[in-house]
Design an enzyme around this catalytic site. Structure first.
Site, PDB file in Angstrom:
ATOM      1  N   SER A  14       0.823  -1.158   0.070  1.00 18.20           N
ATOM      2  CA  SER A  14       0.027  -0.078  -0.086  1.00 18.20           C
ATOM      3  C   SER A  14       0.832   1.199  -0.099  1.00 18.20           C
ATOM      4  CB  SER A  14      -0.867  -0.020   1.192  1.00 18.20           C
ATOM      5  OG  SER A  14      -1.623   1.150   1.417  1.00 18.20           O
ATOM      6  N   LYS A  65     -13.461   0.477  -7.576  1.00 16.36           N
ATOM      7  CA  LYS A  65     -13.630   1.878  -7.820  1.00 16.36           C
ATOM      8  C   LYS A  65     -15.014   2.037  -8.235  1.00 16.36           C
ATOM      9  CE  LYS A  65      -8.796   3.076  -7.936  1.00 16.36           C
ATOM     10  NZ  LYS A  65      -7.847   3.864  -8.765  1.00 16.36           N
ATOM     11  N   ASN A 132      -9.552  -0.394 -19.231  1.00 15.72           N
ATOM     12  CA  ASN A 132     -10.728  -0.117 -19.227  1.00 15.72           C
ATOM     13  C   ASN A 132     -11.421  -0.059 -17.671  1.00 15.72           C
ATOM     14  OD1 ASN A 132     -11.204  -2.746 -18.901  1.00 15.72           O
ATOM     15  ND2 ASN A 132     -12.713  -2.810 -20.714  1.00 15.72           N
ATOM     16  N   GLY A 134     -11.570   1.411 -13.314  1.00 13.98           N
ATOM     17  CA  GLY A 134     -11.869   2.624 -12.807  1.00 13.98           C
ATOM     18  C   GLY A 134     -10.771   3.735 -13.021  1.00 13.98           C
ATOM     19  N   TYR A 212       3.324   2.630  -9.989  1.00 17.11           N
ATOM     20  CA  TYR A 212       4.484   3.228  -9.315  1.00 17.11           C
ATOM     21  C   TYR A 212       5.599   2.367  -8.694  1.00 17.11           C
ATOM     22  CZ  TYR A 212       2.695   2.195  -4.717  1.00 17.11           C
ATOM     23  OH  TYR A 212       2.266   1.388  -3.653  1.00 17.11           O
ATOM     24  N   GLY A 233       3.664   6.420 -11.999  1.00 18.62           N
ATOM     25  CA  GLY A 233       2.542   6.978 -11.281  1.00 18.62           C
ATOM     26  C   GLY A 233       2.505   7.620 -10.231  1.00 18.62           C
TER      27      GLY A 233
END
Length: 257
Positions: A14, A65, A132, A134, A212, A233
């Site tokens: 996370s 999401k 495609n 969230g 990332y 990212g």
């Protein structure tokens, strides 16, 4: 104690927990903590909200999401309603919930800053959006607002997308910004990457990966080999996290691009 957290599945690594824990220490934000709430079904969300009465806000990640929308009381018109995906939930004193999308802000701001540093304008580019989910929804709306032409690329053909097999040399030469919104290449599966024809990537291309970790994914590594400009990212994540913090802690429903 003011509690914040992240819901999704799996949550093996996370960014959010580390980012906000460091932020609380660095900025001396007291009586605040950030926890991970891994759930293999969103059916556990109502129970979480009922049990954790000190929750003030949640981040939402893969794969919830879009699905989380049906569990919320309200959506922010300017972001989540328009995009059709939520990555930030504000929890009010009365227990009601409202969904926002700060991925939009993080992506748009980071892309504009990146292009500006390289002396380019976003409006001069056409983009391929890989995936495609969230995150792709937020990226598409941001591109629309920046007046950028784009094509959605998916494993299955639809009215608004093309398939990876349709990425010809001509298409690749037309769309010089390629944005990976899929989790392909994310740790620990670092050998994976989107199935695009990398032989057609050139020095004129810009490859942006929302992943990332690792800092240089296989997608970006293949771009570097061809001389393309690349960005991961991390900056997007930092920007969207700060926007989420503003939403959680300000009385008004702050939203501004």
């Amino acid at each position: 104690m003011n509690l914040y957290g992240l819901i999704g599945f799996p949550l093996t690594h996370s960014f959010s927990k580390r980012y906000f824990t460091d932020k609380f220490l660095r900025e001396k934000i007291r009586e605040s903590s950030y926890e991970l709430f891994e759930m293999n079904s969103l059916e556990g969300l109502p129970a979480l909200l009922k049990k954790k009465t000190d929750l003030k806000g949640l981040n939402v990640t893969i794969p919830y999401k879009t699905e989380v929308i049906s569990y919320l009381d309200d959506l922010d018109d300017a972001s989540a309603e328009r995009i059709g995906a939520v990555n930030t939930i504000k929890i009010y004193a009365d227990g009601s919930t409202k969904g926002f999308n700060t991925d939009y802000y993080g992506f748009r701001q980071s892309l504009e800053e990146w292009m500006d540093k390289r002396g380019e304008k976003c409006s001069n580019f056409s983009a391929l959006v890989l995936g495609n989910g969230g995150a792709a929804k937020a990226v598409q709306v941001a591109l629309q607002d920046m007046h950028m032409d784009y094509k959605l690329v998916s494993r299955q053909k639809s009215d608004d997308s093309i398939m990876y097999e349709e990425l010809t040399e001509e298409v690749m030469n037309t769309f010089l910004l390629i944005i990976n919104t899929t989790p392909l290449g994310m740790y620990p599966k670092i050998e994976e990457c989107p199935n695009i024809p990398y032989q057609f990537v050139t020095k004129k291309h810009y490859l942006y990966d929302l992943v990332y970790n690792p800092a240089e994914t296989m997608f970006l590594k293949k771009g570097v080999e061809k001389g393309a400009a690349v960005q991961n990212g991390l900056k997007m994540l930092e920007l969207q996290a700060e926007k989420a913090w503003e939403i959680w802690t300000q009385e008004e429903n702050l939203w501004s691009v």
